[in-house]
Write a protein that holds these residues in place. Structure first.
Motif, PDB file in Angstrom:
ATOM      1  N   SER A 134     -19.350 -21.636   3.579  1.00 51.78           N
ATOM      2  CA  SER A 134     -19.070 -21.946   4.667  1.00 51.78           C
ATOM      3  C   SER A 134     -17.835 -21.130   5.482  1.00 51.78           C
ATOM      4  O   SER A 134     -17.371 -21.419   6.177  1.00 51.78           O
ATOM      5  CB  SER A 134     -18.783 -23.313   4.870  1.00 51.78           C
ATOM      6  N   GLN A 135     -17.225 -20.379   4.569  1.00 56.32           N
ATOM      7  CA  GLN A 135     -16.501 -19.312   4.921  1.00 56.32           C
ATOM      8  C   GLN A 135     -16.778 -18.607   6.134  1.00 56.32           C
ATOM      9  O   GLN A 135     -17.900 -18.045   6.381  1.00 56.32           O
ATOM     10  CB  GLN A 135     -15.973 -18.488   3.639  1.00 56.32           C
ATOM     11  N   GLY A 136     -15.771 -18.475   7.150  1.00 55.15           N
ATOM     12  CA  GLY A 136     -16.247 -17.812   8.277  1.00 55.15           C
ATOM     13  C   GLY A 136     -16.950 -18.728   9.370  1.00 55.15           C
ATOM     14  O   GLY A 136     -17.479 -18.134  10.191  1.00 55.15           O
ATOM     15  N   LEU A 137     -16.744 -20.021   9.054  1.00 53.43           N
ATOM     16  CA  LEU A 137     -17.101 -21.026  10.071  1.00 53.43           C
ATOM     17  C   LEU A 137     -16.914 -20.920  11.607  1.00 53.43           C
ATOM     18  O   LEU A 137     -15.671 -20.727  11.671  1.00 53.43           O
ATOM     19  CB  LEU A 137     -16.693 -22.436   9.713  1.00 53.43           C
ATOM     20  N   SER A 138     -17.900 -20.714  12.277  1.00 57.16           N
ATOM     21  CA  SER A 138     -17.353 -20.334  13.670  1.00 57.16           C
ATOM     22  C   SER A 138     -18.751 -20.725  14.581  1.00 57.16           C
ATOM     23  O   SER A 138     -20.077 -20.447  14.235  1.00 57.16           O
ATOM     24  CB  SER A 138     -16.982 -19.084  14.016  1.00 57.16           C
ATOM     25  N   ASN A 139     -18.613 -21.192  15.661  1.00 59.36           N
ATOM     26  CA  ASN A 139     -19.625 -21.613  16.698  1.00 59.36           C
ATOM     27  C   ASN A 139     -20.646 -22.201  16.032  1.00 59.36           C
ATOM     28  O   ASN A 139     -21.999 -21.894  16.162  1.00 59.36           O
ATOM     29  CB  ASN A 139     -20.155 -20.157  17.190  1.00 59.36           C
ATOM     30  N   GLU A 187     -25.434 -31.501   4.345  1.00 59.28           N
ATOM     31  CA  GLU A 187     -23.934 -31.270   4.659  1.00 59.28           C
ATOM     32  C   GLU A 187     -23.631 -29.876   4.520  1.00 59.28           C
ATOM     33  O   GLU A 187     -22.721 -29.647   3.568  1.00 59.28           O
ATOM     34  CB  GLU A 187     -23.358 -32.302   4.002  1.00 59.28           C
ATOM     35  N   TRP A 188     -23.907 -28.925   5.173  1.00 59.49           N
ATOM     36  CA  TRP A 188     -23.880 -27.270   4.677  1.00 59.49           C
ATOM     37  C   TRP A 188     -22.526 -27.101   4.909  1.00 59.49           C
ATOM     38  O   TRP A 188     -22.019 -26.325   4.220  1.00 59.49           O
ATOM     39  CB  TRP A 188     -24.698 -26.651   5.801  1.00 59.49           C
ATOM     40  N   ASP A 189     -21.709 -27.606   5.732  1.00 62.22           N
ATOM     41  CA  ASP A 189     -20.346 -27.372   5.890  1.00 62.22           C
ATOM     42  C   ASP A 189     -19.518 -27.695   4.847  1.00 62.22           C
ATOM     43  O   ASP A 189     -18.318 -27.504   4.798  1.00 62.22           O
ATOM     44  CB  ASP A 189     -19.700 -27.732   7.324  1.00 62.22           C
ATOM     45  N   TYR A 190     -19.794 -28.794   3.887  1.00 62.84           N
ATOM     46  CA  TYR A 190     -18.999 -29.067   2.699  1.00 62.84           C
ATOM     47  C   TYR A 190     -19.061 -28.058   1.475  1.00 62.84           C
ATOM     48  O   TYR A 190     -18.438 -28.401   0.629  1.00 62.84           O
ATOM     49  CB  TYR A 190     -19.611 -30.489   2.352  1.00 62.84           C
TER      50      TYR A 190
END
Length: 124
Positions: free
Chosen positions: A34-39, A26-29
Protein backbone atom coordinates in the motif's frame (compact mmCIF):
# COMPACT_ATOMS: atom_id res chain seq x y z
CA UNK A 1 6.89 -13.02 -6.86
CA UNK A 2 3.37 -11.66 -6.33
CA UNK A 3 2.77 -11.42 -10.04
CA UNK A 4 3.98 -14.97 -10.72
CA UNK A 5 1.85 -16.36 -7.90
CA UNK A 6 -1.20 -14.48 -9.16
CA UNK A 7 -0.65 -15.74 -12.70
CA UNK A 8 -0.39 -19.29 -11.35
CA UNK A 9 -3.56 -18.95 -9.23
CA UNK A 10 -5.56 -17.55 -12.14
CA UNK A 11 -4.36 -20.31 -14.49
CA UNK A 12 -5.08 -23.01 -11.90
CA UNK A 13 -8.46 -21.81 -10.61
CA UNK A 14 -9.89 -19.45 -13.22
CA UNK A 15 -11.70 -22.09 -15.26
CA UNK A 16 -13.98 -23.07 -12.37
CA UNK A 17 -17.37 -21.41 -12.82
CA UNK A 18 -17.79 -20.69 -9.11
CA UNK A 19 -14.69 -18.47 -8.88
CA UNK A 20 -14.80 -14.75 -8.27
CA UNK A 21 -11.66 -12.82 -7.45
CA UNK A 22 -11.20 -10.70 -4.36
CA UNK A 23 -7.69 -9.39 -4.88
CA UNK A 24 -7.21 -8.54 -1.20
CA UNK A 25 -9.05 -8.42 2.06
CA UNK A 26 -8.52 -4.98 3.60
CA UNK A 27 -6.00 -4.08 0.92
CA UNK A 28 -4.74 -0.94 2.66
CA UNK A 29 -3.62 -2.83 5.78
CA UNK A 30 -0.92 -4.65 3.79
CA UNK A 31 1.72 -1.97 4.25
CA UNK A 32 4.30 -3.35 1.84
CA UNK A 33 1.76 -3.21 -0.99
CA UNK A 34 0.00 0.00 0.00
CA UNK A 35 2.99 2.31 -0.29
CA UNK A 36 2.23 5.23 -2.53
CA UNK A 37 -1.41 5.20 -1.44
CA UNK A 38 -3.27 7.91 -3.31
CA UNK A 39 -6.67 8.45 -4.91
CA UNK A 40 -7.93 5.16 -3.51
CA UNK A 41 -5.22 2.97 -4.93
CA UNK A 42 -1.57 2.07 -4.85
CA UNK A 43 0.88 1.25 -7.63
CA UNK A 44 1.35 -2.34 -6.41
CA UNK A 45 -2.37 -3.16 -6.11
CA UNK A 46 -3.09 -1.40 -9.40
CA UNK A 47 -0.49 -3.54 -11.18
CA UNK A 48 -1.77 -6.75 -9.56
CA UNK A 49 -5.33 -5.88 -10.55
CA UNK A 50 -4.28 -5.28 -14.14
CA UNK A 51 -2.37 -8.59 -14.11
CA UNK A 52 -5.46 -10.36 -12.79
CA UNK A 53 -7.61 -8.89 -15.55
CA UNK A 54 -5.15 -9.76 -18.32
CA UNK A 55 -4.65 -13.34 -17.11
CA UNK A 56 -8.33 -14.10 -16.44
CA UNK A 57 -9.47 -15.61 -19.73
CA UNK A 58 -12.87 -16.46 -18.26
CA UNK A 59 -13.61 -12.91 -17.12
CA UNK A 60 -14.72 -13.81 -13.60
CA UNK A 61 -15.97 -11.03 -11.28
CA UNK A 62 -13.08 -9.08 -9.76
CA UNK A 63 -12.81 -6.60 -6.92
CA UNK A 64 -10.76 -5.62 -3.87
CA UNK A 65 -12.08 -5.37 -0.32
CA UNK A 66 -11.67 -2.17 1.67
CA UNK A 67 -10.25 -1.56 5.10
CA UNK A 68 -9.85 2.01 6.31
CA UNK A 69 -9.66 3.38 2.75
CA UNK A 70 -11.87 2.65 -0.21
CA UNK A 71 -10.09 1.41 -3.28
CA UNK A 72 -10.73 3.32 -6.48
CA UNK A 73 -13.31 0.92 -7.88
CA UNK A 74 -13.54 2.90 -11.11
CA UNK A 75 -10.44 1.06 -12.34
CA UNK A 76 -11.20 -0.87 -15.53
CA UNK A 77 -10.26 -4.24 -14.05
CA UNK A 78 -12.77 -3.92 -11.17
CA UNK A 79 -16.15 -5.48 -11.99
CA UNK A 80 -17.98 -4.54 -8.77
CA UNK A 81 -17.57 -2.46 -5.63
CA UNK A 82 -16.70 -4.65 -2.63
CA UNK A 83 -17.53 -3.02 0.72
CA UNK A 84 -17.74 -3.53 4.44
CA UNK A 85 -19.19 -1.30 7.12
CA UNK A 86 -22.67 -0.07 7.97
CA UNK A 87 -25.43 -0.63 5.44
CA UNK A 88 -26.68 2.91 6.04
CA UNK A 89 -23.37 4.22 4.65
CA UNK A 90 -23.76 2.78 1.14
CA UNK A 91 -25.06 6.00 -0.47
CA UNK A 92 -22.36 8.16 1.11
CA UNK A 93 -19.58 5.65 0.41
CA UNK A 94 -20.44 4.91 -3.18
CA UNK A 95 -22.58 7.85 -4.31
CA UNK A 96 -21.86 7.21 -7.98
CA UNK A 97 -18.17 7.98 -7.74
CA UNK A 98 -17.14 4.63 -9.18
CA UNK A 99 -19.42 4.70 -12.19
CA UNK A 100 -22.21 2.24 -12.71
CA UNK A 101 -20.94 -0.89 -11.01
CA UNK A 102 -22.80 -3.31 -8.77
CA UNK A 103 -22.14 -3.09 -5.03
CA UNK A 104 -21.43 -6.24 -3.05
CA UNK A 105 -21.70 -5.76 0.69
CA UNK A 106 -19.44 -8.70 1.50
CA UNK A 107 -18.73 -8.07 5.16
CA UNK A 108 -21.36 -6.43 7.26
CA UNK A 109 -20.89 -7.70 10.84
CA UNK A 110 -20.16 -10.82 12.86
CA UNK A 111 -22.03 -12.83 15.45
CA UNK A 112 -20.50 -12.81 18.89
CA UNK A 113 -19.71 -10.73 21.92
CA UNK A 114 -16.86 -8.58 20.64
CA UNK A 115 -17.18 -5.15 22.31
CA UNK A 116 -16.97 -3.28 19.01
CA UNK A 117 -20.25 -2.74 17.15
CA UNK A 118 -19.25 -4.95 14.22
CA UNK A 119 -18.85 -8.01 16.46
CA UNK A 120 -22.07 -8.03 18.43
CA UNK A 121 -24.71 -9.57 16.18
CA UNK A 122 -27.01 -11.97 17.94
CA UNK A 123 -27.46 -15.42 16.43
CA UNK A 124 -31.23 -15.43 16.83
Amino acid sequence: NDRLYLEYAVARLGAFSNVWWSLANEWDYVRCKSQGLSNGGSPVWDELGETLASEDAHRRPKSIHNGAHLYNHSRAWVSHVSLQGKLSEIPSIVGGRFGVKPVVWDETKYEGNIPLGWGRLRSD
